[in-house]
Scaffold this active site. Structure first.
Site, PDB file in Angstrom:
ATOM      1  N   PRO A  83       0.853  -1.201   0.000  1.00 34.15           N
ATOM      2  CA  PRO A  83       0.000   0.000   0.000  1.00 34.15           C
ATOM      3  C   PRO A  83       0.879   1.238   0.000  1.00 34.15           C
ATOM      4  O   PRO A  83       1.782   1.368   0.831  1.00 34.15           O
ATOM      5  CB  PRO A  83      -0.787  -0.132   1.313  1.00 34.15           C
ATOM      6  CG  PRO A  83       0.083  -0.984   2.194  1.00 34.15           C
ATOM      7  CD  PRO A  83       0.821  -1.916   1.287  1.00 34.15           C
ATOM      8  N   CYS A 168       3.552   3.459   8.886  1.00 35.85           N
ATOM      9  CA  CYS A 168       3.780   4.703   8.151  1.00 35.85           C
ATOM     10  C   CYS A 168       4.497   5.723   9.041  1.00 35.85           C
ATOM     11  O   CYS A 168       4.013   6.056  10.132  1.00 35.85           O
ATOM     12  CB  CYS A 168       2.464   5.293   7.660  1.00 35.85           C
ATOM     13  SG  CYS A 168       2.667   6.836   6.732  1.00 35.85           S
ATOM     14  N   ASN A 281       8.900  -7.270   3.667  1.00 34.49           N
ATOM     15  CA  ASN A 281       8.789  -6.068   2.851  1.00 34.49           C
ATOM     16  C   ASN A 281      10.057  -5.237   3.039  1.00 34.49           C
ATOM     17  O   ASN A 281      10.642  -5.225   4.113  1.00 34.49           O
ATOM     18  CB  ASN A 281       7.546  -5.276   3.289  1.00 34.49           C
ATOM     19  CG  ASN A 281       7.393  -3.941   2.581  1.00 34.49           C
ATOM     20  OD1 ASN A 281       7.094  -2.938   3.213  1.00 34.49           O
ATOM     21  ND2 ASN A 281       7.592  -3.913   1.290  1.00 34.49           N
ATOM     22  N   GLY A 282      10.474  -4.569   1.967  1.00 33.70           N
ATOM     23  CA  GLY A 282      11.611  -3.666   2.075  1.00 33.70           C
ATOM     24  C   GLY A 282      12.823  -4.117   1.287  1.00 33.70           C
ATOM     25  O   GLY A 282      13.402  -5.166   1.589  1.00 33.70           O
TER      26      GLY A 282
END
Length: 442
Positions: A83, A168, A281-282
């Protein structure tokens, strides 16, 4: 191969990977026959006499692929698109689904307050085409009542999972908004929030988080967070961005590159929480690296900006290289034919928006590093000033792209970094030690 045999193979694949199809999905064949597309089959061509090679994707292959695209019945989220605020909107997700049938799509984060306050205008924020399944709604917030209401309001839109943003680092979110990554400092609240969200939906719930926040970045503190949230709620799936978030002194962009990646933390979680599912992720930029992460043990892999900035090369190999489906042989011309129909159908749907520029935005990276890409972008800048439809925009700009680029299927996958997860087992942190006070959360 009869359809039934293909469906049986899908069941075996999903059972081996920890997923299952409920018995209630038996009428799958009827659903396949009833399947309709919002996309037109009309074809626009600059050179209609040009011959094309036969597609390698047979009708049988299409039926088998469609068999897992029935609402609620999909292949596992081995690959998902992260997202991203202002990026993974309806337009980008439409493009992504045209390229890959099996990638899991995520919405950009929606604040629970936005959903609640816009309850009379929800289509603008929550509507999407059925083709976008499997799709996950990501919400953010720090008010339990609003999170409950937002989840309930989203139910009629039939998302396949609800994800809660705890990662976030934007000052608007983690600073003034006091949610996002800042919530990692309050795992008890996150557990309560996940319980509230789960109580108001029938679909699975998940958390997306970092490996830490500011000075709270030890492996044991990350494990405390995972333990508390999973103990206090039905959450069994965590998407881990393998960098910590720094909430003071650096920008959101720097938060994606300055804090070092610590993949060893992610793989430590796999060892220490064997009953939970973890998506990494990343820093993973191509399907080669996705498969490397999965070979090292990751249950799933989430890719962000690489899938946005180079959608053709990244997403074009997801179905075949990651999911083992036959290559579709689809070309960028065919994708744009379908996207044009979609784009012209949504222009001005909400008053004066979306504009041509809004709808075209995800396409600006479709010809990344290809001949004609620079000229195409310059023509696009000029066309935004006068074009009133996607059709006219394409007519003005696509002359910049050679037919050889428009009509070629995706090239060989990009090579990944060989050492990305090399010797990861030898780098794992000390196993998690459950402190006595944490037993209270069990």
């Amino acid at each position: 191969v009869p359809i039934g045999a293909g469906y049986g193979l899908i069941r075996v694949m999903m059972k081996l990977t920890g997923y299952s199809l409920p018995a209630s999905s038996t009428p799958i064949y009827l659903n396949i026959l009833k399947k309709h597309s919002i996309f037109s089959s009309n074809i626009f061509q600059r050179n209609p006499t040009k011959s094309r090679g036969p597609s390698t994707y047979t009708q049988r292959d299409q039926v088998l692929a469609d068999a897992v695209m029935v609402v609620g019945q999909y292949l596992p989220p081995w690959f998902s698109i992260a997202p991203m605020m202002d990026w993974t909107d309806n337009h980008y997700r439409t493009l992504a689904r045209l390229i890959s049938k099996h990638a899991w799509l995520y919405t950009e984060m929606l604040a629970a307050e936005t959903i609640v306050y816009q309850k009379d205008n929800l289509d603008r924020f929550l509507a999407y085409s059925p083709e976008q399944h499997p799709i996950v709604l990501q919400i953010g917030g720090n008010n339990l009542e609003n999170l409950a209401k937002a989840t309930e309001l989203a139910n009629p839109y039939h998302y396949d999972e609800i994800n809660f943003n705890c990662g976030c680092p934007s000052p608007k979110v983690a600073g003034h908004g006091c949610f996002g990554a800042r919530l990692m400092l309050d795992p008890k609240f996150v557990g309560e929030a996940m319980s509230v969200i789960a109580a108001n939906t029938d679909v699975p719930v998940s958390v997306k988080c970092r490996i830490g926040v500011d000075d709270h970045d030890s492996y044991n503190e990350l494990c405390d967070f995972i333990y508390k949230v999973s103990s206090l709620s039905p959450t069994r799936h965590f998407i881990i961005h393998s960098r910590k978030a720094m909430l003071n002194g650096i920008s959101p962009a720097e938060n994606r590159s300055v804090p070092p990646l610590k993949y060893e933390y992610f793989y430590g979680l796999l060892r220490d929480f064997p009953d939970l599912r973890f998506t990494i992720n990343g820093g993973i930029n191509c399907v080669d690296e996705v498969n490397a992460a999965r070979r090292a043990g990751a249950h799933g892999v989430m890719v962000g900006r690489a899938a946005y900035h180079n959608p053709w090369q990244v997403l074009g190999h997801v179905d075949s290289v990651i999911y083992g489906a036959p290559s579709s042989g689809i070309t960028r011309r065919q994708i744009l034919e379908k996207y044009q129909v979609y784009g012209d159908s949504v222009l001005g749907k909400y008053g004066i928006k979306p504009h041509v520029r809004d709808v075209v935005k995800p396409l600006l990276h479709l010809f990344y590093s290809e001949p004609g890409n620079g000229l195409w972008k310059r023509k696009a800048d000029a066309a935004f000033q006068n074009c009133k439809s996607i059709k006219s925009f394409f007519e003005e700009t696509l002359v910049a792209i050679p037919d050889s680029v428009m009509d070629s299927p995706v090239a060989e996958p990009l090579s990944g970094r060989d050492d990305l997860f090399e010797n990861i087992d030898s780098l794992l942190p000390t196993p998690y030690k459950l402190r006595e006070q944490e037993v209270l959360y069990a």
